[in-house]
Design an enzyme around this catalytic site. Structure first.
Site, short mmCIF file in Angstrom:
data_model
loop_
_atom_site.label_atom_id
_atom_site.label_comp_id
_atom_site.label_asym_id
_atom_site.label_seq_id
_atom_site.Cartn_x
_atom_site.Cartn_y
_atom_site.Cartn_z
N GLU A 35 0.87 -1.17 0.00
CA GLU A 35 0.00 0.00 0.00
C GLU A 35 0.91 1.22 0.00
O GLU A 35 1.81 1.32 0.85
CB GLU A 35 -0.87 -0.01 1.26
CG GLU A 35 -1.83 1.15 1.26
CD GLU A 35 -2.74 1.19 2.48
OE1 GLU A 35 -2.70 0.28 3.32
OE2 GLU A 35 -3.49 2.18 2.56
N ARG A 261 5.10 -12.71 9.90
CA ARG A 261 5.77 -11.43 9.67
C ARG A 261 7.16 -11.45 10.25
O ARG A 261 7.42 -12.17 11.21
CB ARG A 261 5.04 -10.30 10.41
CG ARG A 261 3.67 -10.02 10.02
CD ARG A 261 3.09 -8.95 10.94
NE ARG A 261 3.51 -7.62 10.54
CZ ARG A 261 2.91 -6.94 9.57
NH1 ARG A 261 1.90 -7.45 8.91
NH2 ARG A 261 3.33 -5.74 9.25
N LYS A 271 4.10 0.88 9.43
CA LYS A 271 4.27 2.14 8.71
C LYS A 271 3.65 3.30 9.47
O LYS A 271 4.12 4.42 9.37
CB LYS A 271 3.66 2.02 7.31
CG LYS A 271 4.60 1.33 6.33
CD LYS A 271 4.03 1.28 4.94
CE LYS A 271 3.03 0.17 4.81
NZ LYS A 271 2.47 0.02 3.48
P1 ATP Z 1 2.65 -2.21 7.99
O1 ATP Z 1 1.88 -2.90 9.07
O2 ATP Z 1 4.11 -2.12 8.24
O3 ATP Z 1 2.07 -0.90 7.60
P2 ATP Z 1 1.39 -3.53 5.85
O4 ATP Z 1 1.16 -4.97 5.89
O5 ATP Z 1 0.23 -2.64 6.07
O6 ATP Z 1 2.60 -3.19 6.78
P3 ATP Z 1 1.64 -3.37 3.04
O7 ATP Z 1 2.14 -2.24 2.23
O8 ATP Z 1 0.21 -3.70 2.98
O9 ATP Z 1 2.06 -3.07 4.53
O10 ATP Z 1 2.53 -4.66 2.81
C1 ATP Z 1 2.86 -5.19 1.55
C2 ATP Z 1 3.24 -6.62 1.73
O11 ATP Z 1 4.34 -6.74 2.62
C3 ATP Z 1 2.10 -7.42 2.32
O12 ATP Z 1 1.98 -8.63 1.62
C4 ATP Z 1 2.51 -7.64 3.75
O13 ATP Z 1 1.99 -8.82 4.25
C5 ATP Z 1 4.04 -7.67 3.65
N1 ATP Z 1 4.63 -7.27 4.90
C6 ATP Z 1 4.43 -6.12 5.58
N2 ATP Z 1 5.11 -6.11 6.75
C7 ATP Z 1 5.77 -7.30 6.81
C8 ATP Z 1 6.62 -7.90 7.77
N3 ATP Z 1 6.96 -7.30 8.91
N4 ATP Z 1 7.12 -9.14 7.50
C9 ATP Z 1 6.79 -9.76 6.35
N5 ATP Z 1 5.99 -9.25 5.41
C10 ATP Z 1 5.47 -8.03 5.63
MG MG Z 2 -1.51 -3.13 4.62
#
Ligand code: ATP
Ligand code: MG
Length: 558
Positions: A35, A261, A271
């Protein structure tokens, strides 16, 4: 051996191997779906290495798709930084960059299809009422009074939503599934909501935006994704993912698999929290070298290979765990130890005068790497006055101290053996200058008559050395799990950045930013990409030579 066989396996690769063996798929398509609401962090690197890595090893494809259904928090700066970071990590996406918003027309059509099948309705309860009606984990939800509207009425109302005739929060589209489901996501989830917000890709075309769960599975199917890999918190959402695809007319059925994760000690990963650090200026931007963003790590001197190696070492499982910072650090240290050229820098300088040396510069040849002769040599100026590290001299010391001591000998790295004769002090007793003699017959060889010189110290020539700023970083937080603190911003380490003014050898004047060097005996450093220029050098310490962090008193909570 193919690439896929060369890599350690994991449960995802086992699923893929089986799908290929069974003929369920003949090729593999994955996607990385960020995102664009912040910069990528080391957790995303895990997902990137998995998705792009699997595609590479199985000669498949991996798409980069921006999951852009929340326009209020998203922007083009984030889109651009994410593309840059993925490429810097060494990966390339198949075809054009994709956006979920590319599919807004199609998504609208699928929503209409669900309405026509009696599987979606326009809700007019308020957001609070919706929450109240949803029930809890122990109590089933209640049906909304709007749940049994006719297909015609729902179609007309949904069209009104799209035409902007409902205010935000006054109407939404919900799937009609099961208000008693043990999975909360299945209790008539919201599919579309009204938002009068300009979108960075679609402008003002839409005032209704589809929700993640509705968008993601359809986007996967439209792109022919075979294995949709996401993190464990989406486990329950898989029911909804499958439900949507089963109930619309679409001829591809991707499967979602969840992995754990990445969590790292002494850092925050969400984020939202990273954004807060930037907004409140607790760090200097998203690429502050203390941030575990990809751009921060890059600016700090991490190499793409070291981050890929880290992701390889931590593996992919379904178990939640927290990785120690030292495992990330050891990846970059191993890489730089092998690949970084050596140079000399003095971070906390004290003057050393070689009294029996004539004025003028003598150029000495120094190897760029102790055991990689192909990395060549460079010329290092040596002269009567040099800088050494303050901590490398003592007036007296026991045998364990293998550096310079009054009346004793030490070797200057890449140069001669010197012997300390005396030193000057200021009024407070601080040593200001050390006076030595050198043995001109010790260049590249041991001194004669059986004198053993064990210690070696680094130095730079006082006239030719360039002044430089050194930025020494420590962990950004003082506690292993800052995210669990009431206010994580209060656990910031006030000593996470220390600045020192010293000198580097002149060969460092025009080094490229972000390229790693080992400053001998000191650590791995790179020129800062924002603040360093040839007239005012600034070096970031990437990592120390050894993992000494846990041994420093006070660092490990008892
Ligand atoms: P955050 O909680 O840090 O904002 P998010 O999951 O909302 O992370 P996205 O931009 O939606 O962030 O993530 C893109 C991809 O990266 C998704 O498939 C998500 O599952 C993966 N991802 C995000 N954080 C992690 C993590 N700590 N470990 C492994 N994969 C991750
Ligand atoms: Mg997300």
């Amino acid at each position: 051996m193919s690439d896929a066989e060369a890599r350690p396996t994991n449960f995802i690769r086992q699923i893929i191997d089986k799908d290929l063996a069974d003929g369920k798929h003949t090729s593999i398509v994955t996607r990385f779906p960020p995102e664009p609401n912040g910069y990528l962090h080391i957790g995303h690197a895990k997902s990137i290495c998995l998705n792009f890595g699997v595609a590479q090893d199985y000669q498949g494809e991996c798409n980069l798709r921006f999951d852009d259904t929340n326009p209020e928090k998203e922007n083009v700066e984030y889109v651009e930084s994410i593309k840059r970071d993925v490429q810097w990590l060494g990966f390339d996406w198949a075809g054009e960059v994709r956006y979920s918003s590319n599919y807004f027309d199609k998504l609208y059509g699928y929503a209409v299809e669900l309405i026509e099948k009696g599987l979606a309705y326009v809700e007019e309860l308020t957001p609070d009422e919706i929450r109240e009606y949803r029930g809890t984990l122990t109590e089933p939800g209640k049906h909304s009074p709007y749940r049994e509207r006719s297909v015609e009425e729902n179609l007309a109302l949904f069209e009104k939503m799209r035409a902007g005739e409902f205010e935000e929060g006054k109407a939404c589209l919900r799937a009609k599934i099961d208000m008693a489901s043990p999975f909360m996501v299945m209790r008539d989830p919201v599919l579309y909501r009204v938002r009068f917000i300009h979108h960075h890709q679609t402008g003002d075309k839409w005032c209704i935006y589809p929700m993640y769960d509705f968008t993601h599975c359809i986007s996967d199917a439209l792109e022919g994704i075979t294995h949709s890999l996401c993190t464990l918190e989406f486990q329950d959402n898989r029911r909804l993912y499958d439900w949507v695809l089963e109930n619309i007319t679409i001829d591809c059925t991707p499967r979602q698999y969840e992995f754990s994760r990445l969590n790292l000690e002494y850092t925050v990963m969400s984020k939202r929290k990273l954004n807060q650090l930037v907004e409140e200026q607790l760090v200097n931007g998203w690429d502050d070298p203390r941030m575990l963003t990809i751009s921060g790590l890059r600016r700090r001197g991490y190499t793409p290979a070291s981050i890929r190696e880290f992701c390889q070492r931590i593996g992919v499982t379904k178990q939640d765990n927290t990785i120690e910072m030292s495992s990330l650090e050891s990846c970059v240290r191993d890489d730089l130890n092998e690949n970084a050229p050596r140079a000399m820098a003095v971070l906390d300088p004290i003057k050393l005068v070689i009294e029996n040396k004539a004025d003028g510069v003598e150029w000495l040849e120094a190897p760029n790497h102790p055991n990689q002769p192909e990395m060549g040599t460079r010329q290092v100026p040596f002269s009567r006055e040099i800088w050494i590290e303050r901590e490398d001299f003592r007036e007296s010391a026991n045998k364990k101290y293998k550096r310079l001591v009054l009346d004793k000998e030490v070797r200057l790295r890449n140069a001669y053996v010197v012997k300390a004769e005396r030193c000057d002090k200021d009024e407070d007793g601080n040593i200001t200058t050390i006076y030595c003699s050198y043995d001109p017959d010790t260049l590249g060889k041991d001194p004669g008559d059986g004198r053993k010189v064990k210690g070696v110290i680094h130095w730079v020539s006082a006239d030719e050395a360039l002044p430089a700023e050194f930025r020494l970083y420590d962990r950004l937080f003082t506690v292993p799990n800052p995210a669990s603190a009431d206010n994580f911003a209060e656990t910031i380490n006030p000593e996470s950045l220390q600045v020192q003014q010293g000198f580097v050898e002149p060969s460092m004047q025009n080094v490229p930013a972000e390229k790693g060097y080992q400053f001998e005996r000191t650590g791995y450093f790179c020129a800062d990409s924002k603040d360093s220029c040839s007239d005012a050098l600034v070096f970031n310490r990437t990592v120390g030579l050894r993992d000494t962090w846990a041994k420093i008193e006070g660092n490990v909570p008892s």
